[in-house]
Design an enzyme around this catalytic site. Structure first.
Site, mmCIF file in Angstrom:
data_model
loop_
_atom_site.group_PDB
_atom_site.id
_atom_site.type_symbol
_atom_site.label_atom_id
_atom_site.label_comp_id
_atom_site.label_asym_id
_atom_site.label_seq_id
_atom_site.Cartn_x
_atom_site.Cartn_y
_atom_site.Cartn_z
ATOM 1 N N LYS A 143 -5.608 -5.122 -2.297
ATOM 2 C CA LYS A 143 -5.564 -3.702 -1.900
ATOM 3 C C LYS A 143 -5.298 -3.611 -0.403
ATOM 4 C CE LYS A 143 -8.088 0.679 -2.134
ATOM 5 N NZ LYS A 143 -6.835 1.437 -2.329
ATOM 6 N N PHE B 200 -6.908 8.582 -10.722
ATOM 7 C CA PHE B 200 -6.432 9.195 -11.960
ATOM 8 C C PHE B 200 -7.322 8.892 -13.163
ATOM 9 C CE2 PHE B 200 -2.363 9.394 -9.649
ATOM 10 C CZ PHE B 200 -1.993 10.701 -9.949
ATOM 11 N N ALA C 78 8.291 1.425 -8.642
ATOM 12 C CA ALA C 78 8.278 1.051 -10.075
ATOM 13 C C ALA C 78 7.922 -0.412 -10.322
ATOM 14 C CB ALA C 78 9.630 1.377 -10.696
ATOM 15 N N HIS D 15 -12.790 -3.347 -4.836
ATOM 16 C CA HIS D 15 -11.427 -3.414 -5.371
ATOM 17 C C HIS D 15 -10.918 -4.850 -5.316
ATOM 18 C CE1 HIS D 15 -11.472 0.954 -4.964
ATOM 19 N NE2 HIS D 15 -10.383 0.989 -5.716
HETATM 20 P P1 NAD Z 1 1.608 -2.682 -5.244
HETATM 21 O O1 NAD Z 1 1.627 -3.375 -3.920
HETATM 22 O O2 NAD Z 1 1.494 -3.515 -6.497
HETATM 23 O O3 NAD Z 1 2.927 -1.774 -5.414
HETATM 24 C C1 NAD Z 1 3.481 -0.993 -4.390
HETATM 25 C C2 NAD Z 1 5.004 -0.982 -4.624
HETATM 26 O O4 NAD Z 1 5.591 -0.007 -3.764
HETATM 27 C C3 NAD Z 1 5.680 -2.330 -4.296
HETATM 28 O O5 NAD Z 1 6.439 -2.753 -5.432
HETATM 29 C C4 NAD Z 1 6.597 -1.993 -3.122
HETATM 30 O O6 NAD Z 1 7.819 -2.715 -3.139
HETATM 31 C C5 NAD Z 1 6.858 -0.515 -3.365
HETATM 32 N N1 NAD Z 1 7.308 0.213 -2.163
HETATM 33 C C6 NAD Z 1 6.939 0.049 -0.878
HETATM 34 N N2 NAD Z 1 7.576 0.939 -0.101
HETATM 35 C C7 NAD Z 1 8.344 1.690 -0.917
HETATM 36 C C8 NAD Z 1 9.227 2.787 -0.715
HETATM 37 N N3 NAD Z 1 9.461 3.286 0.512
HETATM 38 N N4 NAD Z 1 9.849 3.327 -1.793
HETATM 39 C C9 NAD Z 1 9.644 2.842 -3.029
HETATM 40 N N5 NAD Z 1 8.825 1.795 -3.295
HETATM 41 C C10 NAD Z 1 8.174 1.242 -2.236
HETATM 42 O O7 NAD Z 1 0.403 -1.623 -5.172
HETATM 43 P P2 NAD Z 1 -0.401 -0.966 -6.393
HETATM 44 O O8 NAD Z 1 -1.575 -1.791 -6.738
HETATM 45 O O9 NAD Z 1 0.567 -0.574 -7.445
HETATM 46 O O10 NAD Z 1 -0.975 0.351 -5.679
HETATM 47 C C11 NAD Z 1 -0.097 1.330 -5.140
HETATM 48 C C12 NAD Z 1 -0.909 2.432 -4.484
HETATM 49 O O11 NAD Z 1 -1.651 3.140 -5.492
HETATM 50 C C13 NAD Z 1 -1.971 1.930 -3.477
HETATM 51 O O12 NAD Z 1 -2.017 2.821 -2.391
HETATM 52 C C14 NAD Z 1 -3.254 1.977 -4.276
HETATM 53 O O13 NAD Z 1 -4.382 2.139 -3.454
HETATM 54 C C15 NAD Z 1 -3.021 3.217 -5.105
HETATM 55 N N6 NAD Z 1 -3.807 3.320 -6.343
HETATM 56 C C16 NAD Z 1 -4.142 4.577 -6.713
HETATM 57 C C17 NAD Z 1 -4.804 4.789 -7.902
HETATM 58 C C18 NAD Z 1 -5.149 6.200 -8.310
HETATM 59 O O14 NAD Z 1 -5.750 6.399 -9.380
HETATM 60 N N7 NAD Z 1 -4.779 7.200 -7.524
HETATM 61 C C19 NAD Z 1 -5.138 3.713 -8.736
HETATM 62 C C20 NAD Z 1 -4.768 2.431 -8.329
HETATM 63 C C21 NAD Z 1 -4.076 2.252 -7.141
#
Ligand code: NAD
Length: 262
Positions: A157, A126, A11, A153
């Protein structure tokens, strides 16, 4: 259908916090739980600006199916598989945006979800425009087999190539009727990108970017470029909300937002 009770795992991250805002603003969804290892015990409102009154949990195992219908996972490639396994054990539907789930992990999750109480929707992207980009690229690949993918990106990332690029390569590889020879001729390793299903994939990581991809086709005397840009993380939210609303109707594990788009 009644109001859905939604939790967000990861979150406090960029996508997790955006998802909290989107769920909180949706009339038919209630934001009732959040997980962030570094913010356990804090009020979600203090962490993300929305969801006041919800106490952030440290681990997915602390969630409860009696309080939650669907959980959204935006965490890290090394955490996501374990998180989804735990959600399935708890009988909570999972909407997964985190990249890094490989073929083996997906097979294992599909086995776990099959016949169980909860479903999983994994979406490499998404953004509705990105889903259409992949669909158009698959169509073009039927006629133009020479194709390479360039994705860009932000520089924070964690992984490369992006899940979207890998998924696009798989869809294009399935659709094209011929696989042309690729000439590498690299003077420096990696100059021609990485190979996925016979397609070259090139990854750029730069500040100032969000999520961008070009699928470039070449034919005799012509090129076709299919391009998508997410310039703001809000671009992912209509798809995230659609997935939350529809994941309960699926059967086991499904990969790709296109399965709930039509
Ligand atoms: P981010 O680093 O900002 O956030 C990740 C969060 O996950 C951090 O706050 C971290 O503390 C938390 N975390 C780590 N391990 C955890 C656990 N075991 N339980 C709960 N929380 C945990 O990263 P982001 O930019 O938000 O991206 C997150 C993921 O989403 C990446 O893999 C990114 O590639 C992917 N992404 C997907 C889409 C999509 O459309 N599918 C779009 C953007 C990003």
């Amino acid at each position: 259908m009644g109001r859905l009770r939604v939790g967000v795992v990861g979150a406090a991250g960029r996508m997790g916090a955006e998802s909290c805002r989107a769920v909180d603003a949706a009339d038919d969804l209630d934001l009732v739980a959040a997980v962030s290892p570094r913010h356990g015990g804090q009020d979600l409102g203090d962490v993300t600006g929305v969801g006041g009154g919800v106490t952030v949990l440290r681990d997915v195992s602390d969630l409860s199916a009696s309080e939650l219908d669907v959980a959204v996972d935006f965490t890290t490639p090394d955490a996501v598989a374990t998180n989804v396994e735990r959600l399935l054990d708890l009988g909570i539907h999972a909407v997964v945006g985190t990249s890094g789930l490989g073929a083996d992990a997906l097979r294992r999750l599909a086995d776990l979800a099959s016949g169980g109480a909860a479903n999983v929707l994994v979406a490499p992207n998404f953004a509705l425009g990105a889903v259409l980009m992949m669909r158009f690229a698959a169509e073009a690949a039927r006629h133009l087999p020479h194709v390479e993918i360039v994705e860009r990106h932000h520089d924070r990332k964690a992984d490369a190539p992006s899940g979207t690029a890998l998924r696009t390569a798989e869809l294009v590889a399935d659709a094209r009727t011929r696989r042309p020879d690729v000439v590498l001729g690299e003077r420096l390793d990696g100059a021609r990108g990485a190979d996925h299903h016979g397609l070259r994939v090139h990854s750029l990581r730069l500040p100032g970017s969000v999520a961008h991809q070009e699928v470039v086709f070449g034919g005799a005397g012509e090129t076709l470029t299919i391009r998508h840009d997410s310039i703001d993380r809000r671009s992912f939210m209509p798809g995230v909300l659609m997935a939350i609303r529809r994941v309960g109707e699926l059967d086991g594990l499904v990969v790709g937002l296109e399965h709930v788009l039509d």
